[in-house]
Design a protein around this motif. Structure first.
Motif, PDB file in Angstrom:
ATOM      1  N   TYR A  88       4.423  22.876  10.601  1.00 27.39           N
ATOM      2  CA  TYR A  88       5.309  21.911  11.260  1.00 27.39           C
ATOM      3  C   TYR A  88       4.922  20.531  10.749  1.00 27.39           C
ATOM      4  O   TYR A  88       3.737  20.200  10.666  1.00 27.39           O
ATOM      5  N   TYR A  89       5.936  19.725  10.408  1.00 24.44           N
ATOM      6  CA  TYR A  89       5.701  18.400   9.847  1.00 24.44           C
ATOM      7  C   TYR A  89       6.729  17.461  10.476  1.00 24.44           C
ATOM      8  O   TYR A  89       7.919  17.536  10.183  1.00 24.44           O
ATOM      9  N   GLY A  90       6.272  16.595  11.383  1.00 25.09           N
ATOM     10  CA  GLY A  90       7.167  15.763  12.173  1.00 25.09           C
ATOM     11  C   GLY A  90       8.112  14.907  11.351  1.00 25.09           C
ATOM     12  O   GLY A  90       7.768  14.435  10.258  1.00 25.09           O
ATOM     13  N   SER A  91       9.298  14.674  11.885  1.00 19.88           N
ATOM     14  CA  SER A  91      10.331  13.933  11.160  1.00 19.88           C
ATOM     15  C   SER A  91       9.919  12.492  10.883  1.00 19.88           C
ATOM     16  O   SER A  91      10.288  11.912   9.856  1.00 19.88           O
ATOM     17  N   GLY A  92       9.166  11.885  11.811  1.00 20.99           N
ATOM     18  CA  GLY A  92       8.724  10.509  11.592  1.00 20.99           C
ATOM     19  C   GLY A  92       7.773  10.401  10.412  1.00 20.99           C
ATOM     20  O   GLY A  92       7.852   9.467   9.609  1.00 20.99           O
ATOM     21  N   ILE A  93       6.870  11.380  10.298  1.00 23.23           N
ATOM     22  CA  ILE A  93       5.934  11.395   9.166  1.00 23.23           C
ATOM     23  C   ILE A  93       6.705  11.584   7.868  1.00 23.23           C
ATOM     24  O   ILE A  93       6.464  10.890   6.873  1.00 23.23           O
ATOM     25  N   ALA A  94       7.644  12.525   7.870  1.00 21.29           N
ATOM     26  CA  ALA A  94       8.420  12.818   6.660  1.00 21.29           C
ATOM     27  C   ALA A  94       9.194  11.596   6.198  1.00 21.29           C
ATOM     28  O   ALA A  94       9.267  11.303   4.995  1.00 21.29           O
ATOM     29  N   GLN A  95       9.754  10.851   7.152  1.00 20.34           N
ATOM     30  CA  GLN A  95      10.529   9.677   6.776  1.00 20.34           C
ATOM     31  C   GLN A  95       9.637   8.598   6.168  1.00 20.34           C
ATOM     32  O   GLN A  95       9.987   7.969   5.167  1.00 20.34           O
ATOM     33  N   HIS A  96       8.471   8.376   6.758  1.00 17.87           N
ATOM     34  CA  HIS A  96       7.566   7.358   6.232  1.00 17.87           C
ATOM     35  C   HIS A  96       6.994   7.774   4.885  1.00 17.87           C
ATOM     36  O   HIS A  96       6.846   6.948   3.984  1.00 17.87           O
TER      37      HIS A  96
END
Length: 294
Positions: free
Chosen positions: A104-112
């Motif tokens: 699982y890889y949070g959307s906020g991390i992916a965007q940054h």
């Protein structure tokens, strides 16, 4: 084989390290990439956790823990973490290998970061970052302790530092089977731009978007700007500047122009203001857009 030996050396150093001392190999590895040495704190206290979001995450983990304080490796409902969910990572070791996969890889991390690492391995982070992260998880498997870390990302990631709180998940025998982590970006410039009502984008010298605030994402229907997306492709407008960001910064230049954009078949007029700012020793264009009519 040489890379595996290097990883094991870093694992050993991280496993034996306590703040404030940082192992020389770890320090040298980051310094060679132009970054300060990372910080690793084992079994941190709340006072040592400098980010309030990480402290909140730690508190929720303590509620979910067993009586002995360990976090079970059974299914965890991430909705228990509320808005922190977008900064959560779940990591598991790859059987038979010194590697780890993000389940699982949070959307906020992916965007940054500019990339969704769900299903990808920690070793797929390039250069010293992949070595550090993979080695850190390896050390955590050996120690079975909670870790707080802070490290600088590569130059092309628009984040000053990543701060992480990583909790081992264990089975009924006490064996560590994976990790639950909160990974939040620390960035003074980005935080200020996020508060602006007007759409704002930070653009590299080759006119690639490295950051867009929420207003910009909403205006151009871009819920998650892809890393290195061209400015004109994302907005339909030309940046239209004749100076590099460094030249604009040195000359204190600010350039205004009127641009046209089409949204929902309606032509709108915008004032585009382009200035420059320095971030991590690199100059960028800062583009502010203000709607002035149709």
């Amino acid at each position: 084989m040489a890379q595996e030996n290097r990883n094991q050396n870093v694992i050993d150093l991280i496993a034996d390290s306590f703040e404030p001392a940082t192992p020389n190999l770890l320090r040298q590895m980051f310094n060679a990439a132009g970054a300060r040495a990372p910080e690793v704190i084992w079994s941190p206290t709340d006072i040592e956790i400098r980010n309030p979001l990480l402290r909140e995450f730690a508190a929720v983990c303590r509620v979910l823990a067993r009586e002995d304080g360990s976090l079970p490796d059974t299914d965890i409902n991430l909705d228990h973490f509320g808005e922190l969910k977008e900064w959560i990572m779940m990591i598991e070791p790859v059987e038979g290998e010194t590697d780890f996969v993000y389940t699982y890889y949070g959307s906020g991390i992916a965007q940054h970061y500019g990339r969704d690492m769900t299903g990808q391995r920690s070793s797929q982070f390039t250069g010293h970052i992949g070595t550090f992260i993979t080695s850190l998880y390896g050390a955590m498997l050996e120690r079975g302790e909670i870790a707080y870390t802070e490290h600088e990302p590569p130059q092309n990631v628009f984040v000053r530092a990543w701060q992480r709180y990583i909790v081992p998940r264990v089975d009924d025998t006490g064996k560590t089977t994976g990790f639950l982590a909160l990974n939040v970006p620390e960035n003074e410039l980005r935080a200020g731009l996020e508060l602006m009502i007007d759409p704002v984008m930070v653009v590299s010298q080759n006119e690639k978007i490295v950051y867009a605030n929420r207003a910009a994402q909403t205006m151009f229907n871009l819920p998650s700007i892809r890393k290195d997306e061209a400015f004109n492709q994302a907005t339909g407008m030309s940046l239209d500047v004749n100076r590099t960001p460094l030249e604009m910064l040195a000359q204190h230049r600010i350039e205004d122009s009127v641009q046209l954009t089409i949204r929902d078949t309606i032509v709108e007029r915008l004032v585009m203001t382009v200035s420059a700012a320095q971030y991590k020793d690199t100059a960028y264009y800062v583009v502010v857009l203000r709607l002035i009519g149709t």
